[in-house]
Design an enzyme around this catalytic site. Structure first.
Site, PDB file in Angstrom:
ATOM      1  N   GLY A  30      -4.826  -4.940   6.341  1.00  0.00           N
ATOM      2  CA  GLY A  30      -5.795  -4.242   7.175  1.00  0.00           C
ATOM      3  C   GLY A  30      -6.215  -2.922   6.575  1.00  0.00           C
ATOM      4  O   GLY A  30      -5.412  -2.216   5.961  1.00  0.00           O
ATOM      5  N   THR A  31      -7.471  -2.574   6.763  1.00  0.00           N
ATOM      6  CA  THR A  31      -8.006  -1.297   6.306  1.00  0.00           C
ATOM      7  C   THR A  31      -9.461  -1.205   6.738  1.00  0.00           C
ATOM      8  O   THR A  31     -10.021  -2.166   7.278  1.00  0.00           O
ATOM      9  CB  THR A  31      -7.914  -1.162   4.772  1.00  0.00           C
ATOM     10  OG1 THR A  31      -8.248   0.174   4.395  1.00  0.00           O
ATOM     11  CG2 THR A  31      -8.877  -2.098   4.074  1.00  0.00           C
ATOM     12  N   THR A  32     -10.094  -0.082   6.475  1.00  0.00           N
ATOM     13  CA  THR A  32     -11.548   0.024   6.591  1.00  0.00           C
ATOM     14  C   THR A  32     -12.059   0.856   5.425  1.00  0.00           C
ATOM     15  O   THR A  32     -11.595   1.975   5.195  1.00  0.00           O
ATOM     16  CB  THR A  32     -11.972   0.700   7.904  1.00  0.00           C
ATOM     17  OG1 THR A  32     -11.448  -0.033   9.008  1.00  0.00           O
ATOM     18  CG2 THR A  32     -13.499   0.726   8.017  1.00  0.00           C
TER      19      THR A  32
ATOM     20  N   LYS B 208      -7.452   4.665  -1.329  1.00  0.00           N
ATOM     21  CA  LYS B 208      -8.278   3.459  -1.403  1.00  0.00           C
ATOM     22  C   LYS B 208      -9.638   3.707  -2.050  1.00  0.00           C
ATOM     23  O   LYS B 208     -10.461   2.807  -2.133  1.00  0.00           O
ATOM     24  CB  LYS B 208      -8.464   2.882  -0.005  1.00  0.00           C
ATOM     25  CG  LYS B 208      -7.133   2.567   0.687  1.00  0.00           C
ATOM     26  CD  LYS B 208      -7.331   2.123   2.109  1.00  0.00           C
ATOM     27  CE  LYS B 208      -6.000   1.958   2.817  1.00  0.00           C
ATOM     28  NZ  LYS B 208      -6.158   1.581   4.233  1.00  0.00           N
TER      29      LYS B 208
END
Length: 216
Positions: free
Chosen positions: A12-14, A47
């Site tokens: 999960g991430t954005t 990221k």
């Protein structure tokens, strides 16, 4: 549809990328999580990674796969600069990422990347998925929180955004994902690439924009 083996690698991430009047803005949260086992592995993951002086990328997915892919892109960008005495075009690097990921599709890199850069053609933003599909975008979001971010970005994006406007939209998109997506959180990183090069916003700069948004 992902099979049972693939599901072990769901993370999960954005991550967000948008074009503005003079360049590209990339943003990402910091939470490193495993959406399959519902665990947070790290709270300060980076990221947004620099590939060359004029190119940056966001990563979403399995960290090791993403880092290995980025290192391959960095190495090829350096080789291109050495042999041609000029920086690699952003489109060429994005095509290379697509080729690498497509050629590994039977045992894919479990990652999606947004590539933003500025070259002689101006600013450009590309996204590549785990099977090597490559598209050029005006704005894009990746990761488990991307639906929440994209809804906000689509409502607020317009051509020829000023830098401050673009940064605020990226931060708003990430804050929306942080509010609704369990696997997005722990802070926000923002990077800008334009004709002057690449710059990562400091903590104080990000806090300034957050305070400005809170005044609304």
């Amino acid at each position: 549809m992902l099979n049972k083996i693939d599901r072990r690698f769901i993370t999960g991430t954005t991550t967000i990328g948008i074009t503005y009047k003079e360049g590209i803005i990339l943003g990402a949260d910091r939470r490193v999580s495993d959406a399959y086992s519902k665990k947070v592995a790290h709270k300060t993951g980076k990221k947004i990674l620099q590939i060359d002086e004029h190119i940056i990328a966001t990563i979403a997915g399995a960290v090791a796969d993403a880092q290995f892919l980025i290192e391959q892109l960095r190495a090829n960008a350096k080789i291109y600069r050495l042999y041609n005495n000029r920086p690699i075009p952003v489109k060429s690097l994005a095509n290379l990422a697509s080729i690498i990921m497509f050629s590994s599709r039977l045992l894919p890199y479990i990652t999606e990347i947004n590539i933003g850069g500025y070259d002689s053609y101006g600013p450009s933003l590309y996204t590549v998925d785990l099977l090597g599909s490559l598209t050029k975008e005006k704005y894009i979001a990746r990761g488990s929180g991307s639906p929440y971010a994209l809804g906000l970005i689509e409502a607020k994006y317009k051509p020829n955004l000023e830098l401050d406007e673009g940064i605020k939209i990226v931060i708003e998109g990430l804050r929306s994902s942080i509010s609704w997506d369990l696997f997005t959180g722990e802070g926000i990183d923002i990077a800008i690439v334009n004709k002057e090069g690449t710059r990562f916003l400091t903590e104080n700069e990000v806090d300034y924009y957050i305070k400005e948004l809170n005044k609304r």
